[in-house]
Design a protein around this motif. Structure first.
Motif, PDB file in Angstrom:
ATOM      1  N   GLU A  34     -60.764  21.190  10.765  1.00 59.92           N
ATOM      2  CA  GLU A  34     -60.357  20.662  10.376  1.00 59.92           C
ATOM      3  C   GLU A  34     -59.734  22.040   8.905  1.00 59.92           C
ATOM      4  N   GLY A  35     -58.689  22.316   9.027  1.00 61.34           N
ATOM      5  CA  GLY A  35     -58.625  23.561   8.137  1.00 61.34           C
ATOM      6  C   GLY A  35     -58.277  24.505   8.932  1.00 61.34           C
ATOM      7  N   ASN A  36     -58.956  25.237   9.306  1.00 59.08           N
ATOM      8  CA  ASN A  36     -58.939  26.472  10.366  1.00 59.08           C
ATOM      9  C   ASN A  36     -57.104  26.400  11.631  1.00 59.08           C
ATOM     10  N   LEU A  37     -56.257  27.004  10.949  1.00 57.63           N
ATOM     11  CA  LEU A  37     -55.120  27.031  11.997  1.00 57.63           C
ATOM     12  C   LEU A  37     -54.940  28.246  13.037  1.00 57.63           C
ATOM     13  N   CYS A  38     -54.559  27.838  14.209  1.00 59.98           N
ATOM     14  CA  CYS A  38     -54.131  28.613  14.879  1.00 59.98           C
ATOM     15  C   CYS A  38     -53.221  28.611  15.845  1.00 59.98           C
ATOM     16  N   ARG A  39     -52.245  29.630  15.360  1.00 61.38           N
ATOM     17  CA  ARG A  39     -51.113  29.586  16.151  1.00 61.38           C
ATOM     18  C   ARG A  39     -50.930  30.367  17.851  1.00 61.38           C
ATOM     19  N   CYS A  40     -52.407  30.347  18.223  1.00 64.90           N
ATOM     20  CA  CYS A  40     -52.187  30.936  19.748  1.00 64.90           C
ATOM     21  C   CYS A  40     -52.681  30.392  20.234  1.00 64.90           C
ATOM     22  N   THR A  41     -53.685  29.209  20.065  1.00 60.44           N
ATOM     23  CA  THR A  41     -54.348  28.413  21.300  1.00 60.44           C
ATOM     24  C   THR A  41     -53.562  26.482  20.794  1.00 60.44           C
ATOM     25  N   GLY A  42     -54.067  25.491  22.006  1.00 64.16           N
ATOM     26  CA  GLY A  42     -54.443  24.464  21.552  1.00 64.16           C
ATOM     27  C   GLY A  42     -55.725  23.886  20.736  1.00 64.16           C
ATOM     28  N   TYR A  43     -56.566  24.459  20.864  1.00 60.80           N
ATOM     29  CA  TYR A  43     -57.359  24.379  20.239  1.00 60.80           C
ATOM     30  C   TYR A  43     -59.229  24.028  20.896  1.00 60.80           C
ATOM     31  N   ARG A  44     -58.432  23.668  22.246  1.00 65.24           N
ATOM     32  CA  ARG A  44     -59.381  22.647  23.105  1.00 65.24           C
ATOM     33  C   ARG A  44     -60.150  23.763  23.595  1.00 65.24           C
ATOM     34  N   SER A  45     -60.223  25.253  23.753  1.00 68.67           N
ATOM     35  CA  SER A  45     -60.989  25.918  24.113  1.00 68.67           C
ATOM     36  C   SER A  45     -62.130  26.628  22.776  1.00 68.67           C
ATOM     37  N   PHE A  46     -61.465  26.150  22.337  1.00 67.53           N
ATOM     38  CA  PHE A  46     -62.416  26.113  20.739  1.00 67.53           C
ATOM     39  C   PHE A  46     -63.827  25.285  20.765  1.00 67.53           C
ATOM     40  N   VAL A  47     -63.016  23.964  20.911  1.00 70.04           N
ATOM     41  CA  VAL A  47     -63.996  22.445  21.405  1.00 70.04           C
ATOM     42  C   VAL A  47     -64.900  22.824  22.272  1.00 70.04           C
ATOM     43  N   ARG A  48     -64.504  23.222  23.626  1.00 74.99           N
ATOM     44  CA  ARG A  48     -65.917  23.644  24.609  1.00 74.99           C
ATOM     45  C   ARG A  48     -66.496  24.558  24.166  1.00 74.99           C
TER      46      ARG A  48
END
Length: 151
Positions: free
Chosen positions: A130-144
């Motif tokens: 939370e608080g780390n914004l990424c404009r390129c992805t939907g965050y699922r790849s980070f979580v996985r």
């Protein structure tokens, strides 16, 4: 203060930590995104806690230990050597990095999550990012990727 294991002595206590890291120490991983602590691109560890370096003056953190993405492996917890290398590899394997602008801040935040939680839940991961914004992805790849490291 110590930055990435080296003792440094900032001349201007009113300088932002972000500017000191980038301009004086030539550490470029932490990036100026919003300048207001909203995007997380400048995230570093200060005494083991994630901090937006754009919001902190160097005089406020005298005698602290600062770790940037460049030397994050120095903060791998005891008993988990190679955590940073594994995290970086899983992020690549899960195609998380896109443009790369937010990645150093996200890696620092993800490392903090994995340091605090051996096998983090989705909720713990999302709260940690939370608080780390990424404009390129939907965050699922980070979580996985973070889940893969936690297994």
């Amino acid at each position: 203060m110590n930055v990435n294991g080296q003792r440094v002595h900032p001349e201007d206590p009113t300088a932002r930590l972000l500017d000191f890291l980038r301009d004086d120490l030539d550490l470029r991983a932490a990036k100026e995104g919003c300048g207001m602590g909203e995007c997380g691109s400048c995230t570093v560890l200060v005494d083991g806690r994630t901090v937006c370096s754009c919001l902190v003056l160097v005089g406020q953190i005298a005698d602290s230990d600062i770790v940037t993405a460049e030397a994050l492996e120095r903060s791998d917890p005891p008993g988990r050597p190679g955590l940073t290398d594994r995290l970086r590899a899983e992020l690549v394997d899960h195609h998380a990095p896109q443009c790369g602008f937010c990645i150093p801040g996200l890696i620092v935040s993800a490392h903090a999550v994995l340091t605090e939680h051996l096998s983090p839940t989705d909720e713990q991961i999302c709260c940690g990012l939370e608080g780390n914004l990424c404009r390129c992805t939907g965050y699922r790849s980070f979580v996985r990727a973070i889940q893969a490291v936690g297994r």
